[in-house]
Design a protein around this motif. Sequence first.
Motif, PDB file in Angstrom:
ATOM      1  N   LYS A 156      34.759  29.432  39.063  1.00 58.73           N
ATOM      2  CA  LYS A 156      34.671  30.657  39.882  1.00 58.73           C
ATOM      3  C   LYS A 156      36.088  31.502  39.425  1.00 58.73           C
ATOM      4  N   PHE A 157      37.083  30.882  39.139  1.00 54.88           N
ATOM      5  CA  PHE A 157      38.410  31.666  38.611  1.00 54.88           C
ATOM      6  C   PHE A 157      38.734  31.769  37.084  1.00 54.88           C
ATOM      7  N   ASN A 200      43.675  37.482  43.843  1.00 55.49           N
ATOM      8  CA  ASN A 200      42.906  36.022  43.518  1.00 55.49           C
ATOM      9  C   ASN A 200      43.956  35.055  42.810  1.00 55.49           C
ATOM     10  N   ALA A 252      38.064  40.199  46.859  1.00 58.49           N
ATOM     11  CA  ALA A 252      36.856  40.558  46.136  1.00 58.49           C
ATOM     12  C   ALA A 252      37.327  40.241  44.784  1.00 58.49           C
ATOM     13  N   LYS A 253      36.359  40.092  43.859  1.00 60.19           N
ATOM     14  CA  LYS A 253      36.461  39.674  42.596  1.00 60.19           C
ATOM     15  C   LYS A 253      36.995  41.115  41.825  1.00 60.19           C
ATOM     16  N   GLU A 305      37.322  43.811  38.779  1.00 56.52           N
ATOM     17  CA  GLU A 305      36.702  44.361  37.788  1.00 56.52           C
ATOM     18  C   GLU A 305      37.243  44.455  36.330  1.00 56.52           C
ATOM     19  N   LEU A 330      43.903  41.375  41.540  1.00 52.68           N
ATOM     20  CA  LEU A 330      43.888  40.310  40.562  1.00 52.68           C
ATOM     21  C   LEU A 330      44.961  39.456  41.401  1.00 52.68           C
ATOM     22  N   ASN A 351      40.193  43.275  35.127  1.00 55.08           N
ATOM     23  CA  ASN A 351      41.260  43.573  35.470  1.00 55.08           C
ATOM     24  C   ASN A 351      41.988  45.026  35.711  1.00 55.08           C
ATOM     25  N   GLU A 377      39.467  34.990  50.763  1.00 53.19           N
ATOM     26  CA  GLU A 377      37.980  35.187  49.999  1.00 53.19           C
ATOM     27  C   GLU A 377      38.284  36.752  49.481  1.00 53.19           C
ATOM     28  N   ILE A 382      38.394  34.985  35.211  1.00 51.66           N
ATOM     29  CA  ILE A 382      39.348  36.270  35.639  1.00 51.66           C
ATOM     30  C   ILE A 382      40.785  35.849  34.886  1.00 51.66           C
TER      31      ILE A 382
END
Length: 319
Positions: free
Chosen positions: A260-261, A234, A220-221, A223, A231, A225, A218, A264
């Motif tokens: 979700k992805f 993910n 973190a997302k 920001e 990145l 790129n 899991e 991104i």
Amino acid sequence: MSNTQENKTRQRLLEIFSLVNMDSLPAMSEHVTELISLLGSSRATAQEVANTILKDYSLTTRILQVVNSAYYSRGTPVSTISRAITVVGFDTLRQMAATMALFDEFVRTGTEKDEIAGLFTMSLISATQSRIYCELKKSRISPEEAYVCTLLHKLGKLVILVYLPAQYQAIEQQMQKGYSEERSTRLVLKDLTYSQIGREISTFWNFSKRIVDCMETEPAKPEKNKDAFLLLQNLVVFSNNLTAAFFNGTKVELADLIYKFGGIFELGQEEALTLVDRSLGVCENYSAAMRDGLTKIQKGRSSQIAVTKDPSGRWIRVN
């Protein structure tokens, strides 16, 4: 994770592996460790990779068979590893060598040959997707690093299947009762998860810290790129989950994954499924064992999306 937590995790791992009379964590063969190290190194030379491959006659022979297959062949027979590097490229060849060697190591060691082949093949498909994505999108992520980190993301699960098949089956039984994979592993493996096991084993085997950290489930997302490593983390999770959704998921699970992805990675559902299709085409050419692995991928849930081949031999979803 603090040193105290790491020590506790290592101790629980040792307790688990004592069940199969191991007084230490499982050892990886020196040859495979060397190939994985070369795969993750930006300083590795073509000669180093060729020399390492040539130490293993069986691996050398199988690589030459693949390079001479219809998928890669340019009409002129390839009889040396140095020529193979010219034909398929240095990066592709070292990916191929490390993947085949790791697959052989697990199949040789484990008893559940079919299930090992299926699970490893899922990781191979995922790794190939990550590499193709990076090449297509001209991502800031290195295709080479994306490949190896994605390939090894589920190392903990593979290690338990290979070395502790009874515990692996007990986890599967818990999941059939409706528990999540994480909850099931904690119930069976002294409160450990597959991710924790993979991180500890890969540290023990001296894999790079970036490979270890990409076993996070899991992340973190990122920001906009800005963080290339976030990145990468993910992408590793997305590729593995995309493969799982393709073979064993539902339409809702696939849609949730893209929701979700997708933002991104600037991918819609159809483009994501095209990634899977392209990676399947590549993976079918690795070896007969990995082609067999594609047919042995678990498809046991009634809500799954069925996968089959059309008359042309292309993998398709049957909704």
